[in-house]
Design a protein around this motif. Structure first.
Motif, PDB file in Angstrom:
ATOM      1  N   VAL A 195      -0.643  -6.889   2.964  1.00 34.85           N
ATOM      2  CA  VAL A 195      -0.242  -6.828   1.561  1.00 34.85           C
ATOM      3  C   VAL A 195      -1.231  -7.634   0.719  1.00 34.85           C
ATOM      4  CG1 VAL A 195       2.221  -6.569   2.114  1.00 34.85           C
ATOM      5  CG2 VAL A 195       1.269  -8.858   1.722  1.00 34.85           C
ATOM      6  N   MET A 196      -1.134  -7.440  -0.580  1.00 32.67           N
ATOM      7  CA  MET A 196      -1.931  -8.234  -1.519  1.00 32.67           C
ATOM      8  C   MET A 196      -0.941  -8.962  -2.422  1.00 32.67           C
ATOM      9  SD  MET A 196      -5.055  -8.841  -2.220  1.00 32.67           S
ATOM     10  CE  MET A 196      -6.459  -7.778  -2.503  1.00 32.67           C
ATOM     11  N   PHE A 197      -1.303 -10.188  -2.781  1.00 33.19           N
ATOM     12  CA  PHE A 197      -0.441 -10.981  -3.645  1.00 33.19           C
ATOM     13  C   PHE A 197      -1.281 -11.499  -4.798  1.00 33.19           C
ATOM     14  CE2 PHE A 197       2.087 -14.692  -4.861  1.00 33.19           C
ATOM     15  CZ  PHE A 197       3.363 -14.141  -4.870  1.00 33.19           C
ATOM     16  N   GLU A 198      -0.751 -11.373  -6.006  1.00 32.87           N
ATOM     17  CA  GLU A 198      -1.533 -11.731  -7.193  1.00 32.87           C
ATOM     18  C   GLU A 198      -0.772 -12.687  -8.085  1.00 32.87           C
ATOM     19  OE1 GLU A 198      -3.140 -10.887 -11.409  1.00 32.87           O
ATOM     20  OE2 GLU A 198      -1.096 -10.899 -10.666  1.00 32.87           O
ATOM     21  N   VAL A 199      -1.465 -13.694  -8.586  1.00 29.59           N
ATOM     22  CA  VAL A 199      -0.945 -14.512  -9.679  1.00 29.59           C
ATOM     23  C   VAL A 199      -2.037 -14.623 -10.736  1.00 29.59           C
ATOM     24  CG1 VAL A 199       0.667 -15.895  -8.300  1.00 29.59           C
ATOM     25  CG2 VAL A 199      -1.669 -16.691  -8.639  1.00 29.59           C
ATOM     26  N   PRO A 228      -3.820  -2.319   0.056  1.00 30.99           N
ATOM     27  CA  PRO A 228      -3.413  -2.563  -1.321  1.00 30.99           C
ATOM     28  C   PRO A 228      -4.365  -3.511  -2.039  1.00 30.99           C
ATOM     29  CG  PRO A 228      -2.012  -3.759   0.208  1.00 30.99           C
ATOM     30  CD  PRO A 228      -2.924  -2.924   1.037  1.00 30.99           C
ATOM     31  N   ASP A 229      -4.576  -3.244  -3.311  1.00 30.67           N
ATOM     32  CA  ASP A 229      -5.399  -4.126  -4.130  1.00 30.67           C
ATOM     33  C   ASP A 229      -4.839  -4.113  -5.545  1.00 30.67           C
ATOM     34  OD1 ASP A 229      -7.424  -5.901  -4.675  1.00 30.67           O
ATOM     35  OD2 ASP A 229      -8.986  -4.634  -3.790  1.00 30.67           O
ATOM     36  N   ILE A 230      -5.206  -5.105  -6.334  1.00 24.68           N
ATOM     37  CA  ILE A 230      -4.638  -5.193  -7.677  1.00 24.68           C
ATOM     38  C   ILE A 230      -5.642  -5.868  -8.609  1.00 24.68           C
ATOM     39  CG2 ILE A 230      -3.392  -7.340  -7.110  1.00 24.68           C
ATOM     40  CD1 ILE A 230      -1.104  -6.309  -8.994  1.00 24.68           C
ATOM     41  N   PHE A 231      -5.721  -5.372  -9.838  1.00 22.82           N
ATOM     42  CA  PHE A 231      -6.694  -5.867 -10.810  1.00 22.82           C
ATOM     43  C   PHE A 231      -6.007  -6.111 -12.147  1.00 22.82           C
ATOM     44  CE2 PHE A 231      -8.535  -2.699  -7.999  1.00 22.82           C
ATOM     45  CZ  PHE A 231      -9.725  -3.258  -7.563  1.00 22.82           C
ATOM     46  N   PRO A 232      -6.166  -7.293 -12.701  1.00 23.62           N
ATOM     47  CA  PRO A 232      -5.702  -7.468 -14.086  1.00 23.62           C
ATOM     48  C   PRO A 232      -6.641  -6.702 -15.026  1.00 23.62           C
ATOM     49  CG  PRO A 232      -6.074  -9.607 -12.993  1.00 23.62           C
ATOM     50  CD  PRO A 232      -6.716  -8.547 -12.149  1.00 23.62           C
ATOM     51  N   VAL A 233      -6.072  -5.934 -15.929  1.00 24.43           N
ATOM     52  CA  VAL A 233      -6.901  -5.209 -16.909  1.00 24.43           C
ATOM     53  C   VAL A 233      -6.253  -5.323 -18.285  1.00 24.43           C
ATOM     54  CG1 VAL A 233      -7.831  -3.502 -15.287  1.00 24.43           C
ATOM     55  CG2 VAL A 233      -5.725  -2.980 -16.504  1.00 24.43           C
ATOM     56  N   ASN A 234      -7.076  -5.331 -19.330  1.00 25.35           N
ATOM     57  CA  ASN A 234      -6.455  -5.257 -20.645  1.00 25.35           C
ATOM     58  C   ASN A 234      -6.355  -3.801 -21.057  1.00 25.35           C
ATOM     59  OD1 ASN A 234      -9.281  -5.299 -21.272  1.00 25.35           O
ATOM     60  ND2 ASN A 234      -8.703  -5.650 -23.390  1.00 25.35           N
ATOM     61  N   PHE A 235      -5.311  -3.483 -21.773  1.00 21.91           N
ATOM     62  CA  PHE A 235      -4.936  -2.083 -21.927  1.00 21.91           C
ATOM     63  C   PHE A 235      -4.275  -1.848 -23.282  1.00 21.91           C
ATOM     64  CE2 PHE A 235      -0.264  -2.017 -21.788  1.00 21.91           C
ATOM     65  CZ  PHE A 235      -0.004  -3.338 -21.470  1.00 21.91           C
ATOM     66  N   GLY A 262       0.820  -1.216   0.000  1.00 23.62           N
ATOM     67  CA  GLY A 262       0.000   0.000   0.000  1.00 23.62           C
ATOM     68  C   GLY A 262       0.847   1.256   0.000  1.00 23.62           C
ATOM     69  N   GLY A 263       0.225   2.363  -0.386  1.00 25.04           N
ATOM     70  CA  GLY A 263       0.915   3.648  -0.436  1.00 25.04           C
ATOM     71  C   GLY A 263       0.287   4.490  -1.526  1.00 25.04           C
ATOM     72  N   ASP A 264       0.724   5.699  -1.663  1.00 24.57           N
ATOM     73  CA  ASP A 264       0.191   6.570  -2.705  1.00 24.57           C
ATOM     74  C   ASP A 264       1.350   7.167  -3.495  1.00 24.57           C
ATOM     75  OD1 ASP A 264      -1.382   8.084  -4.314  1.00 24.57           O
ATOM     76  OD2 ASP A 264      -1.935   9.552  -2.789  1.00 24.57           O
ATOM     77  N   PRO A 265       1.735   6.578  -4.620  1.00 25.54           N
ATOM     78  CA  PRO A 265       1.123   5.386  -5.226  1.00 25.54           C
ATOM     79  C   PRO A 265       1.585   4.112  -4.524  1.00 25.54           C
ATOM     80  CG  PRO A 265       3.012   6.078  -6.529  1.00 25.54           C
ATOM     81  CD  PRO A 265       2.866   7.085  -5.429  1.00 25.54           C
ATOM     82  N   PRO A 266       0.833   3.022  -4.721  1.00 21.73           N
ATOM     83  CA  PRO A 266       1.270   1.739  -4.159  1.00 21.73           C
ATOM     84  C   PRO A 266       2.496   1.214  -4.907  1.00 21.73           C
ATOM     85  CG  PRO A 266      -0.709   1.461  -5.492  1.00 21.73           C
ATOM     86  CD  PRO A 266      -0.431   2.920  -5.462  1.00 21.73           C
ATOM     87  N   ASP A 267       3.128   0.206  -4.354  1.00 22.08           N
ATOM     88  CA  ASP A 267       4.221  -0.464  -5.042  1.00 22.08           C
ATOM     89  C   ASP A 267       3.774  -1.853  -5.455  1.00 22.08           C
ATOM     90  OD1 ASP A 267       6.788   1.073  -5.154  1.00 22.08           O
ATOM     91  OD2 ASP A 267       6.274   1.367  -3.046  1.00 22.08           O
ATOM     92  N   VAL A 268       4.271  -2.303  -6.585  1.00 19.30           N
ATOM     93  CA  VAL A 268       3.980  -3.655  -7.039  1.00 19.30           C
ATOM     94  C   VAL A 268       5.281  -4.270  -7.542  1.00 19.30           C
ATOM     95  CG1 VAL A 268       3.053  -2.677  -9.181  1.00 19.30           C
ATOM     96  CG2 VAL A 268       2.634  -5.061  -8.679  1.00 19.30           C
TER      97      VAL A 268
END
Lengths: 141, 149
Positions: A69-73, B36-43, A33-39
């Protein structure tokens, strides 16, 4: 032969499926998290309900120990416009001792072992649309 | 060629944009009240900026507009064994001016899912960074399903 046109369909995945899919990928993205967040893309392994990763001692990730945190695959196919994504939310913490074997792709020292203890996990599967054959040239969607 | 303190190759903005243009799907990271959150998007990349579509009233629409966001794509070049990632940090702005909307509508940007996505969002970049490195250890190519069983 022409495929029959159909709309895209979106399905929610249950937790067991999400955890299974999570294990199929060598790289996930850690969101801080943050403004902007880090990924950050990272190598990882799943042990029970924890995501294990390695990072630099003095880096961005290590500094966030204790935070949510958030984790994505995901695995998304451009051609069929189909695929899935899994999102796991949890708390990032230092690992007491290396809980698994994990080779990292990136150069540099990755001496800090950390875990994301999964609090919740959600996933979606998208079955891509099949377009109708064009009935007239120049027609638009 | 520049390398960072970890030994990764630092990519130029031009290289980053080229890599972005080669992809259809990226991941939009946001933080709502520091969650924090995250979204796959087509772009698409248009005039050096990320453009995507979203539906009205969604979590995504609420989260991104006006806030700082990070947009990520990554890949692995199987032929060279090089892994790379590009991250665009900036602000998400909804296209509102009529001429902007007409221009965006002309972009070949079709949502993968059929739910109506009437709003166009672009990311005004503040920072574009990219890294590339060679994946040295061949053991990392093993099947992760087998490795963790």
């Amino acid at each position: 032969m022409t495929a029959t046109a159909r709309d895209a369909e979106l399905f929610a995945l249950d937790e067991a499926t999400c955890l299974t899919l999570l294990r199929t990928q060598p790289v996930g993205r850690l969101v801080l998290g943050g403004d902007p967040p880090d990924v950050l893309p990272v190598n990882f392994v799943v042990v029970d309900r924890s995501i294990v990763l390695r990072t630099a001692d003095d880096g961005l990730v290590a500094a966030r120990a204790g935070g949510t945190v958030m984790f994505e695959v995901d695995m998304l196919d451009d051609r069929t416009r189909s695929g899935w994504s899994v999102l796991a939310r949890g708390v990032l913490d230092d690992a007491a001792e290396p809980p698994a074997e994990l080779a990292t792709w990136a150069p540099g020292a990755h001496d800090r072992w950390m875990v994301v203890t999964i609090a919740s996990v959600t996933g979606r599967l998208l079955r891509g649309a099949v377009d109708a054959p064009a009935t007239e040239p120049g027609g638009y969607l | 060629m520049t390398t960072d303190r970890f030994g990764m190759t630092v990519l130029s903005t031009h290289e980053c944009l080229e890599l972005l243009r080669g992809e259809q799907v990226g991941r939009l990271a946001v933080a709502i009240a520091n969650h924090p959150d995250i979204f796959p998007v087509n772009f698409l990349v248009d005039h050096g900026e990320i453009v995507f579509r979203t539906a009205e009233g969604t979590k995504l629409a609420a989260a991104v507009l006006g806030a700082g966001v990070a947009f990520e794509v990554d890949g692995l070049d199987a032929a060279t064994g090089d892994a790379w990632s590009v991250i665009v940090k900036g602000h998400a702005v909804e296209l509102q001016r009529m001429e902007e909307l007409f221009e965006a509508a002309a972009l070949p940007l079709f949502p993968w899912h059929a739910s109506p996505k009437h709003r166009y969002v672009r990311i005004e970049p503040v920072e574009i960074t990219g890294r590339r490195f060679h994946v040295v250890d061949p053991s990392v190519w093993q099947d992760p399903l087998l490795a963790t069983s």
